[in-house]
Design an enzyme around this catalytic site. Structure first.
Site, short mmCIF file in Angstrom:
data_model
loop_
_atom_site.label_atom_id
_atom_site.label_comp_id
_atom_site.label_asym_id
_atom_site.label_seq_id
_atom_site.Cartn_x
_atom_site.Cartn_y
_atom_site.Cartn_z
N ASP A 171 0.82 -1.21 0.00
CA ASP A 171 0.00 0.00 0.00
C ASP A 171 0.85 1.26 0.00
OD1 ASP A 171 -2.41 -1.43 0.09
OD2 ASP A 171 -2.35 -1.58 2.26
N ARG A 200 -0.81 1.29 16.43
CA ARG A 200 -1.11 2.42 15.54
C ARG A 200 -1.00 3.78 16.23
NH1 ARG A 200 0.41 -0.76 12.09
NH2 ARG A 200 -1.03 -1.70 10.60
N ASP A 204 -7.76 0.68 11.00
CA ASP A 204 -6.55 1.47 11.15
C ASP A 204 -6.72 2.92 10.73
OD1 ASP A 204 -5.02 -0.46 12.33
OD2 ASP A 204 -4.08 -1.15 10.48
N SER A 219 -2.46 -10.02 3.60
CA SER A 219 -2.27 -8.73 4.25
C SER A 219 -1.75 -9.01 5.66
CB SER A 219 -3.58 -7.95 4.30
OG SER A 219 -3.41 -6.73 4.98
#
Length: 409
Positions: A17, A98, A127, A179
């Protein structure tokens, strides 16, 4: 009139990504400078070669920030002390990583006088919320760019096509592109065959598991491990004192070889959909188990029961990206108070994915063998229970007598 975006700070991992986002930003924000920031939270070799890759794909510079110790002390251990588990199974490995990354990105964006912060989170995931709520906490005026919510790319295959067209080097293929998210605490797997919950995860497939072996592949001999806690924080493994980062790495190695910490979860995302993932959390699973066992000795009944309720809310706040919220901070203050006497040593036996209790000791234990014994004792008058039950059951008795009086069955 919207301010022209000249400088963008990008949350950068080097994965699919964020790798294609650099050239995409250069294409869509004419003349902009892209500064990449990677937060190192213990993902190991994944940071190797990142600088070369980021600069080659168009970034002007790359920050690699070592956040591992802060991650352990300020995020992992407070969550461990809370006993917070999302939907009873997920140990929050991505969730609490995060905020610390996003906090550092916001700080760098302010330092660099950036016009915007960009992240590579999809519009379906959790996220995006975790990153953006943290950015709002530390850079509330900063513009946020989320390409997945505005570009024409709709799938991982299209991302790979874009990467190939723009000469972006990849470590994934169309066939093996799970992922994944890795840090010191865990490794998550999503996508491909895991999207079908009727299919069993292929734990023995080469290259799938990275932190653990499957229980079937674990040694046939059990291994004992002891963990020392000081006020709810683990401080030693097998009698050896170590800092939090080294302690988790040690338990990851021990637990991983015994197949500890593998979970297959269908969870409820914040955005409303269900998703399926496989998590590897070997050291974390051992720590949660040991901490809970120690609390059974050192917490009184009412505190222990109420803390269970609070832990569920704490987990929800972390999962929803609300780490920097007044409620999370207030709950942490309560949790810290409960941990005053959570000090002692827990011994566990690890065997083929199982954690078996093997003895717990604490100077603050509330367990009294003289009271609890089935043998003769001189400290507990069993006749006292009669009066206690009469008073405790009085409301039930009064209700029953009323029903009889009013001819109710």
């Amino acid at each position: 009139m919207e301010k022209k975006i000249k400088k963008i700070v990008l949350a950068y991992s080097g994965g699919l990504d964020t790798s294609i986002i650099i050239p995409w930003l250069k294409e869509n924000y004419e003349g902009c400078e892209v500064i990449a920031v990677c937060g190192d939270v213990g993902q190991g070799s994944e940071t190797d070669g990142l600088k070369k890759k980021a600069l080659a794909t168009g970034a002007s510079k790359l920050y690699i920030e070592d956040l591992t110790d802060e991650f352990v002390n300020d995020f992992i251990f407070p969550t461990l002390k809370a006993g917070a588990v999302y939907e009873k199974r997920y140990l929050l490995g991505t969730s609490f990583a995060r905020p610390i990354i996003a906090k550092r990105i916001a700080q760098i964006a302010l330092k660099e006088n950036a016009d915007a912060i960009c992240h590579g989170c999809t519009g379906k995931g959790n996220d995006q919320v975790r990153f953006e709520l943290t950015i709002k906490a530390f850079a509330p005026k900063m513009q946020i760019i989320a390409p997945w919510r505005i570009w024409d790319i709709k799938s991982r295959n299209q991302e790979i096509d874009y990467a190939i067209a723009h000469n972006v080097p990849l470590k994934v293929s169309r066939e093996t592109s799970y992922s994944k998210d890795k840090n010191l605490w865990h490794l998550s797997h999503e996508g491909l065959d895991l999207e079908d919950p009727s299919k069993e995860p292929q734990y023995n497939k080469e290259g799938f598991l990275e932190m653990c072996v499957s229980p079937e592949s674990a040694p046939d001999k059990a291994e004992y491990v002891t963990i020392d806690f000081l006020q709810g924080i683990p401080v030693a493994v097998n009698g050896k004192k170590m800092n939090g980062t080294d302690l988790i790495r040690t338990l990851n190695d021990i637990g991983g070889k015994h197949g500890i910490g593998l979970v297959d979860v269908v969870e409820n995302r914040l955005v409303g959909m269900k998703s399926r993932g496989v998590y590897e959390t070997p050291g974390g699973t051992i720590l949660y188990h040991a901490h809970e066992v120690l609390e059974t000795l050192t917490l009184d009944r009412d505190t222990m029961h109420y803390k269970t309720i609070v832990a569920e809310k704490f987990a929800e706040l972390v999962y929803y990206g609300q780490w920097y919220s007044p409620l999370r901070e207030a709950i942490s203050a309560f949790i810290d108070k409960t941990q005053t006497n959570v000090t002692g040593q827990v011994k566990l036996k690890l065997y083929k994915g199982n954690i078996i209790n093997a003895g717990t000791v604490s100077d603050y234990s509330l367990y009294d063998m003289d009271i609890a014994t089935f043998e003769e004792d001189n400290v507990y008058n069993q006749k006292d229970a009669e009066g206690f039950i009469n008073l405790f059951g009085l409301p039930i008795k009064v209700k029953a007598l009323s029903d009889i009086k009013n001819n109710k069955e």
